[in-house]
Design a protein around this motif. Structure first.
Motif, PDB file in Angstrom:
ATOM      1  N   VAL A 154       0.839  -1.187   0.000  1.00  0.00           N
ATOM      2  CA  VAL A 154       0.000   0.000   0.000  1.00  0.00           C
ATOM      3  C   VAL A 154       0.876   1.239   0.000  1.00  0.00           C
ATOM      4  O   VAL A 154       1.544   1.539   0.988  1.00  0.00           O
ATOM      5  CB  VAL A 154      -0.945   0.006   1.221  1.00  0.00           C
ATOM      6  N   GLN A 155       0.893   1.942  -1.102  1.00  0.00           N
ATOM      7  CA  GLN A 155       1.708   3.145  -1.234  1.00  0.00           C
ATOM      8  C   GLN A 155       0.827   4.328  -1.615  1.00  0.00           C
ATOM      9  O   GLN A 155       0.095   4.275  -2.594  1.00  0.00           O
ATOM     10  CB  GLN A 155       2.807   2.949  -2.291  1.00  0.00           C
ATOM     11  N   SER A 156       0.908   5.377  -0.828  1.00  0.00           N
ATOM     12  CA  SER A 156       0.194   6.603  -1.160  1.00  0.00           C
ATOM     13  C   SER A 156       0.879   7.299  -2.325  1.00  0.00           C
ATOM     14  O   SER A 156       2.096   7.184  -2.521  1.00  0.00           O
ATOM     15  CB  SER A 156       0.178   7.521   0.068  1.00  0.00           C
ATOM     16  N   SER A 157       0.096   8.044  -3.085  1.00  0.00           N
ATOM     17  CA  SER A 157       0.690   8.857  -4.156  1.00  0.00           C
ATOM     18  C   SER A 157       1.409  10.081  -3.600  1.00  0.00           C
ATOM     19  O   SER A 157       2.143  10.754  -4.317  1.00  0.00           O
ATOM     20  CB  SER A 157      -0.392   9.300  -5.136  1.00  0.00           C
ATOM     21  N   LEU A 158       1.198  10.352  -2.308  1.00  0.00           N
ATOM     22  CA  LEU A 158       1.830  11.500  -1.660  1.00  0.00           C
ATOM     23  C   LEU A 158       3.206  11.092  -1.157  1.00  0.00           C
ATOM     24  O   LEU A 158       3.345  10.137  -0.371  1.00  0.00           O
ATOM     25  CB  LEU A 158       0.958  11.990  -0.503  1.00  0.00           C
ATOM     26  N   THR A 159       4.235  11.802  -1.580  1.00  0.00           N
ATOM     27  CA  THR A 159       5.606  11.363  -1.317  1.00  0.00           C
ATOM     28  C   THR A 159       6.313  12.133  -0.214  1.00  0.00           C
ATOM     29  O   THR A 159       7.448  11.811   0.125  1.00  0.00           O
ATOM     30  CB  THR A 159       6.445  11.481  -2.600  1.00  0.00           C
ATOM     31  N   PHE A 160       5.682  13.158   0.372  1.00  0.00           N
ATOM     32  CA  PHE A 160       6.366  13.933   1.403  1.00  0.00           C
ATOM     33  C   PHE A 160       6.567  13.085   2.665  1.00  0.00           C
ATOM     34  O   PHE A 160       5.819  12.146   2.941  1.00  0.00           O
ATOM     35  CB  PHE A 160       5.602  15.214   1.729  1.00  0.00           C
ATOM     36  N   SER A 161       7.575  13.445   3.441  1.00  0.00           N
ATOM     37  CA  SER A 161       7.822  12.763   4.709  1.00  0.00           C
ATOM     38  C   SER A 161       6.824  13.251   5.743  1.00  0.00           C
ATOM     39  O   SER A 161       6.548  14.442   5.845  1.00  0.00           O
ATOM     40  CB  SER A 161       9.248  13.035   5.200  1.00  0.00           C
ATOM     41  N   GLU A 162       6.274  12.315   6.509  1.00  0.00           N
ATOM     42  CA  GLU A 162       5.234  12.669   7.471  1.00  0.00           C
ATOM     43  C   GLU A 162       5.812  13.406   8.673  1.00  0.00           C
ATOM     44  O   GLU A 162       6.895  13.088   9.158  1.00  0.00           O
ATOM     45  CB  GLU A 162       4.509  11.410   7.934  1.00  0.00           C
ATOM     46  N   GLN A 163       5.053  14.390   9.149  1.00  0.00           N
ATOM     47  CA  GLN A 163       5.431  15.138  10.340  1.00  0.00           C
ATOM     48  C   GLN A 163       5.005  14.379  11.594  1.00  0.00           C
ATOM     49  O   GLN A 163       4.064  13.594  11.564  1.00  0.00           O
ATOM     50  CB  GLN A 163       4.736  16.507  10.330  1.00  0.00           C
ATOM     51  N   SER A 164       5.669  14.666  12.694  1.00  0.00           N
ATOM     52  CA  SER A 164       5.247  14.070  13.959  1.00  0.00           C
ATOM     53  C   SER A 164       4.076  14.864  14.526  1.00  0.00           C
ATOM     54  O   SER A 164       3.735  15.944  14.049  1.00  0.00           O
ATOM     55  CB  SER A 164       6.401  14.067  14.954  1.00  0.00           C
ATOM     56  N   HIS A 165       3.475  14.335  15.582  1.00  0.00           N
ATOM     57  CA  HIS A 165       2.349  14.996  16.240  1.00  0.00           C
ATOM     58  C   HIS A 165       2.802  16.046  17.256  1.00  0.00           C
ATOM     59  O   HIS A 165       1.955  16.726  17.850  1.00  0.00           O
ATOM     60  CB  HIS A 165       1.499  13.954  16.977  1.00  0.00           C
ATOM     61  N   GLN A 166       4.075  16.176  17.474  1.00  0.00           N
ATOM     62  CA  GLN A 166       4.602  17.036  18.534  1.00  0.00           C
ATOM     63  C   GLN A 166       4.135  18.483  18.384  1.00  0.00           C
ATOM     64  O   GLN A 166       4.124  19.038  17.287  1.00  0.00           O
ATOM     65  CB  GLN A 166       6.131  16.995  18.521  1.00  0.00           C
ATOM     66  N   MET A 167       3.739  19.114  19.490  1.00  0.00           N
ATOM     67  CA  MET A 167       3.366  20.527  19.488  1.00  0.00           C
ATOM     68  C   MET A 167       4.603  21.378  19.733  1.00  0.00           C
ATOM     69  O   MET A 167       5.357  21.135  20.681  1.00  0.00           O
ATOM     70  CB  MET A 167       2.297  20.797  20.552  1.00  0.00           C
ATOM     71  N   THR A 168       4.813  22.369  18.873  1.00  0.00           N
ATOM     72  CA  THR A 168       5.987  23.233  18.953  1.00  0.00           C
ATOM     73  C   THR A 168       5.577  24.685  18.736  1.00  0.00           C
ATOM     74  O   THR A 168       4.486  24.962  18.231  1.00  0.00           O
ATOM     75  CB  THR A 168       7.031  22.846  17.893  1.00  0.00           C
ATOM     76  N   PRO A 169       6.446  25.646  19.078  1.00  0.00           N
ATOM     77  CA  PRO A 169       6.111  27.062  18.877  1.00  0.00           C
ATOM     78  C   PRO A 169       6.106  27.495  17.418  1.00  0.00           C
ATOM     79  O   PRO A 169       5.614  28.569  17.097  1.00  0.00           O
ATOM     80  CB  PRO A 169       7.208  27.793  19.659  1.00  0.00           C
ATOM     81  N   ASN A 170       6.661  26.677  16.524  1.00  0.00           N
ATOM     82  CA  ASN A 170       6.842  27.089  15.140  1.00  0.00           C
ATOM     83  C   ASN A 170       5.946  26.299  14.198  1.00  0.00           C
ATOM     84  O   ASN A 170       5.335  25.292  14.585  1.00  0.00           O
ATOM     85  CB  ASN A 170       8.306  26.903  14.720  1.00  0.00           C
ATOM     86  N   LEU A 171       5.862  26.761  12.965  1.00  0.00           N
ATOM     87  CA  LEU A 171       5.199  26.026  11.897  1.00  0.00           C
ATOM     88  C   LEU A 171       6.211  25.054  11.310  1.00  0.00           C
ATOM     89  O   LEU A 171       7.326  25.462  10.960  1.00  0.00           O
ATOM     90  CB  LEU A 171       4.701  26.992  10.818  1.00  0.00           C
ATOM     91  N   GLU A 172       5.844  23.781  11.194  1.00  0.00           N
ATOM     92  CA  GLU A 172       6.780  22.769  10.722  1.00  0.00           C
ATOM     93  C   GLU A 172       6.293  22.196   9.394  1.00  0.00           C
ATOM     94  O   GLU A 172       5.119  21.841   9.246  1.00  0.00           O
ATOM     95  CB  GLU A 172       6.915  21.648  11.750  1.00  0.00           C
ATOM     96  N   VAL A 173       7.221  22.092   8.420  1.00  0.00           N
ATOM     97  CA  VAL A 173       6.915  21.551   7.098  1.00  0.00           C
ATOM     98  C   VAL A 173       7.802  20.337   6.842  1.00  0.00           C
ATOM     99  O   VAL A 173       8.833  20.162   7.496  1.00  0.00           O
ATOM    100  CB  VAL A 173       7.123  22.614   5.998  1.00  0.00           C
ATOM    101  N   PRO A 174       7.443  19.490   5.884  1.00  0.00           N
ATOM    102  CA  PRO A 174       8.267  18.305   5.608  1.00  0.00           C
ATOM    103  C   PRO A 174       9.631  18.668   5.031  1.00  0.00           C
ATOM    104  O   PRO A 174       9.840  19.776   4.504  1.00  0.00           O
ATOM    105  CB  PRO A 174       7.428  17.533   4.581  1.00  0.00           C
TER     106      PRO A 174
END
Length: 636
Positions: free
Chosen positions: A65-85
């Motif tokens: 099962v492979q998604s067509s979306l190839t970005f690396s998944e982010q963690s659920h961690q809450m941080t002060p900043n905006l986080e992108v892959p």
């Protein structure tokens, strides 16, 4: 999509009380929430899957099962900043207080005034619409950005963190000016988006901007007030949540929680029942009614009928007057998204974003003309409004809200179509529409023509109040429902529907996820959504922090082996939510709003100072644009 293994764990898990498992009502509801095909598959597979732990996969299954979306998944961690892959970058494009005009005043959080705010980017940006320049093109590097400013958070806006109801008149005027919308011109040059501050298109639309009321409610005696003697000309828009961009190049903005601006004793008003049904209260939630009779229900009860509509704005014509499209009904609009049906008529889908409220669609009388923009500009004034009733057999029926039909007669207080659209909640009550778990964004997938409904949550639903499309009591996590019109005809009075996803913690047996869902890719409280040109679904959350995970953006395929296999794309800064997702036509730029960062804290000690991280600056809501560093399509 309800996986077989998940269904088995849902029914058999020993975490559920025996009373809950054996509830006949629950069994009926669950069966109705599944398509007949999936339900039969699930039932026949129980014996085969009950010995497997929930979400267990063999290595071969995982690899298959492979998604067509190839970005690396982010963690659920809450941080002060905006986080992108990894491989992506985020640019903060517009922030609260940003001057919108070349001679506009610089932002000074200690000295904000209404005059300054009217020339600056407003607070709590929500919906974003990108419209290409020139008009009619699909240019992805030059266009107009139209942004809603839904509400304010005085505790973050002013030193001393005053409460909403404690603002003095000068602060209230500034607060009022921070609502509405901003229209700006932007272009992409040398790897960065730039705002054109001397653009002829630049515009602030506020609660004081002249507007007209159009459609069946226009001129009704119920809309005549001190500021509108004719019930047609009015002032302003506020509480603007989500919205949509029309094929003819206008923006639809939804007026949602407008009741919070009003206060005052309306117990003696002849409109008492109508005001109560909409959620009006005597107790003030904001300071507006304290300083202006316009928002005092004791003095101007009809003023509230000017609000709660879909407003259509033409960003290509800065001199145009915004129009309130009353044919689309008055309720707490999350937004409105339109689709051109196969017969040329315009179909608009809308959710009433409150617990136990309804899903709606509107079908225009006249047809869209691709080569005649002028003929399209008033398409939303004439047509039929419908509310939705979900049935356990997998069908959803659209019930017409038409004066004189069924119970919508004088015997029940309806004397015209104006009364029906003003009191559309009451009309839908009488027709037996299905009470939903806060219907928010409702959009048509351009790739498959199906309709996707984001239902955020409803913790107040009891076991006795469950229904096929809302099958969980104390629903704190929400769900996504998929509607399929027969043969792609959105004018049909009956659609098929299915449960696409039941959100919540991945190990909660009441949820439904693809078995290959990663540990960081379960979600809670779906809110806004968008589709890229491949038809992949992108979902934002509003309430994920209640589950001790960061708010953010998730995405998934909607068909094939990876259908509903969610992947986390973004993580929001502390105290904020991501909303307003919107792609450029080439899918290479993804706009979104970071709304109310640090909400729940204070001006002096915020939980984050995003995006400036400057001790002299408070946290600031902002529009962000995200792209891949290599210039390829977002998501790939």
């Amino acid at each position: 999509m309800f996986s077989i293994r998940n269904f088995a764990s849902f029914v058999l898990a020993d975490k559920l009380s025996p009373e809950f498992i054996m509830s006949k009502h629950f069994s009926e509801v669950l069966a109705g929430a599944l398509s007949r095909r999936d339900f039969l598959k699930a039932s026949s597979a129980l014996a085969l899957t009950s010995s497997l732990p929930a979400f267990a996969l063999t290595p071969n299954q995982t690899q298959a099962v492979q998604s067509s979306l190839t970005f690396s998944e982010q963690s659920h961690q809450m941080t002060p900043n905006l986080e992108v892959p990894a491989g992506y970058q985020a640019q903060v494009l517009l922030k609260w207080g940003e001057p919108l005009f070349s001679n506009g005043p610089a932002f000074d959080p200690a000295a904000q005034t209404a005059e300054k705010q009217q020339q600056q980017f407003g607070f709590n940006n929500d919906f974003i619409g990108f419209l290409s320049l020139p008009l009619g093109s699909t240019n992805s590097n030059h266009g107009l950005l139209v942004v809603n400013h839904e509400y304010t958070v005085p505790e973050i806006m002013w030193p001393g963190s005053p409460a909403d109801t404690a603002l003095d008149k000068a602060q209230t005027d500034t607060d009022i000016a921070a609502h509405g919308l901003s229209v700006v011109e932007i272009n992409y040059q040398n790897g960065q988006w730039q705002q054109k501050k001397n653009s002829v298109y630049t515009r602030r639309i506020t609660p004081l901007t002249p507007m007209t009321i159009n459609g069946p409610a226009a001129g009704s005696d119920r809309l005549k007030t001190a500021i509108s003697k004719d019930g047609v000309h009015t002032l302003g828009t506020y509480g603007n949540c989500a919205g949509g961009v029309t094929p003819w190049g206008t923006v639809l903005t939804g007026e949602e929680n407008i009741d919070s601006m009003f206060a005052g004793d309306f117990s003696q008003s002849k409109e008492q029942a109508s005001l109560t049904r909409f959620g009006m209260e005597e107790k003030a939630q904001k300071s507006w009614a304290k300083h202006y009779p316009r928002w005092d229900l004791a003095q101007e009860p009809n003023e509230s009928f000017h609000m709660g509509w879909i407003v259509e704005i033409d960003p290509y014509d800065p001199t145009s007057v915004p129009k309130k499209r009353t044919a689309l009904g008055r309720f707490k609009h999350e937004g409105a998204n339109v689709y051109i049906n196969q017969d040329g008529r315009v179909v608009a889908y809308m959710g009433d974003d409150q617990k136990f409220e309804y899903l709606y669609k509107f079908i225009s009388t006249n047809r869209y003309q691709a080569d005649n923009r002028a003929a399209n500009l008033d398409l939303l004034d004439q047509g039929t409004l419908y509310c939705a009733r979900f049935d356990a057999d997998g069908t959803v029926d659209w019930l017409p809200l038409v004066f004189g039909q069924g119970p919508l007669t004088a015997a029940n207080g309806f004397h015209s179509q104006a009364d029906v659209v003003i009191d559309v909640r009451k009309a839908a009550d009488l027709l037996g529409a299905t009470p939903m778990d806060r219907p928010e964004d409702v959009e048509v997938n351009p790739a498959n023509g199906a309709v996707y409904v984001m239902l955020t949550k409803n913790a107040d639903r009891t076991a006795e109040q469950r229904n096929p499309a809302n099958p969980r009591a104390e629903n704190k996590a929400g769900q996504i429902v998929e509607l399929v019109p027969p043969k792609g005809d959105h004018s049909s009075s009956s659609f098929a529907w299915d449960m696409f996803l039941l959100a919540g913690r991945r190990d909660d047996p009441s949820t439904s996820y693809h078995p290959a869902t990663a540990v960081n890719s379960w979600l809670a409280c779906p809110d806004n959504c968008a589709f890229d040109s491949k038809g992949r679904l992108w979902v934002t959350s509003d309430g994920a922090e209640d589950f001790d995970i960061a708010e953010g953006v998730w995405a998934c395929d909607v068909s094939g082996a990876s259908r509903a296999l969610m992947k986390r794309f973004l993580r929001a800064p502390l105290g904020s939510e991501i909303c307003g997702p919107f792609f450029t036509p080439d899918d290479k730029h993804f706009f979104c709003s970071v709304q109310h960062p640090a909400q729940g804290s204070s001006f002096e000690a915020p939980s984050t100072r995003w995006p400036d991280f400057d001790t002299k600056m408070p946290p600031r809501p902002a529009v962000v644009v995200i792209n891949r560093k290599d210039g390829q399509v977002v998501g790939s």
